[in-house]
Design an enzyme around this catalytic site. Structure first.
Site, mmCIF file in Angstrom:
data_model
loop_
_atom_site.group_PDB
_atom_site.id
_atom_site.type_symbol
_atom_site.label_atom_id
_atom_site.label_comp_id
_atom_site.label_asym_id
_atom_site.label_seq_id
_atom_site.Cartn_x
_atom_site.Cartn_y
_atom_site.Cartn_z
ATOM 1 N N ALA A 86 0.844 -1.196 0.000
ATOM 2 C CA ALA A 86 0.000 0.000 0.000
ATOM 3 C C ALA A 86 0.875 1.240 0.000
ATOM 4 O O ALA A 86 2.042 1.200 0.400
ATOM 5 C CB ALA A 86 -0.925 0.002 1.221
ATOM 6 N N ASP A 87 0.289 2.334 -0.440
ATOM 7 C CA ASP A 87 0.980 3.618 -0.373
ATOM 8 C C ASP A 87 -0.057 4.699 -0.115
ATOM 9 O O ASP A 87 -1.183 4.636 -0.626
ATOM 10 C CB ASP A 87 1.747 3.905 -1.659
ATOM 11 C CG ASP A 87 2.766 5.018 -1.459
ATOM 12 O OD1 ASP A 87 3.513 4.961 -0.465
ATOM 13 O OD2 ASP A 87 2.803 5.955 -2.270
#
Length: 207
Positions: A86-87
């Site tokens: 994820a970012d």
């Protein structure tokens, strides 16, 4: 399910992130996992490409993390489990705010968010059985106007560092937020609704 039970269960996926918040959120929905510490390449915090929309940027960086993690997983001949990456990024006035480099940078970011609405984009990417699935959560957040002394005290706490936009909604900065429209867990760094939907679409049971 107790923490002790979770700790005894075998890991069901890899988390390609060192974020303690993402780990806590996965455990919150009963997903035991192993943190995959992938060696970071030079210039890991890749800048936004010219003309690249913020949503496309955060999708790309999450996808890159997942693909890099998958390649490292295979190179180490580790067990083949689903891999999640994820970012998160914060956007105000069309400008992407990543993690602050230092105190001055944190103060600059917080001043830009003070008394205004911004967006938090968190992209999630899942590699499983040779396929990559992805989704993005977009949440609107409004902060009340903040005094300079408050910003200084907040930076003194150490909380802004290592967080996109220089704040963590689950910590002291929760008192700064007057309104949120979207995913609270997305602002924390891992939108649980979107994450669970991705896992289910890949045939992975979510408690």
């Amino acid at each position: 399910m107790s923490d002790a039970t979770l700790a005894a269960d075998p890991p069901r996926l890899y988390l390609a992130s060192a974020s303690p918040r993402r780990r806590e959120l996965l455990l919150q929905i009963g997903l035991t996992h192993t943190v995959l510490r992938v060696p970071a390449p030079p210039g890991e915090d890749e800048p936004q490409h010219p003309g690249e929309a913020a949503c496309d940027y955060v999708r790309r960086t999450a996808r890159d993390k997942a693909e890099r993690g998958q390649a490292w997983l295979h190179s180490q001949q580790l067990p083949d489990l689903p891999l999640l990456a994820a970012d998160t990024t914060v956007i105000v006035d069309g400008i992407v705010l990543g993690k602050p480099a230092d105190r001055a940078d944190a103060l600059r970011m917080l001043a830009a968010l003070s008394g205004r609405e911004h967006e938090v984009h968190t992209a999630v990417a899942l590699c499983h059985q040779g396929r990559l699935r992805e989704d993005v959560s977009i949440t609107r957040v409004r902060m009340r106007a903040l005094e300079q002394a408050e910003l200084q005290r907040y930076c003194d706490s150490g909380e802004p560092y290592g967080k996109a936009g220089a704040y963590g909604i689950q910590g002291l900065a929760g008192a700064f937020v007057s309104h949120i429209a979207g995913s609270y867990t997305g602002v924390m760094g891992l939108p649980l609704y979107e994450t669970a939907a991705l896992l289910r679409s890949a045939g992975i049971a979510v408690p």
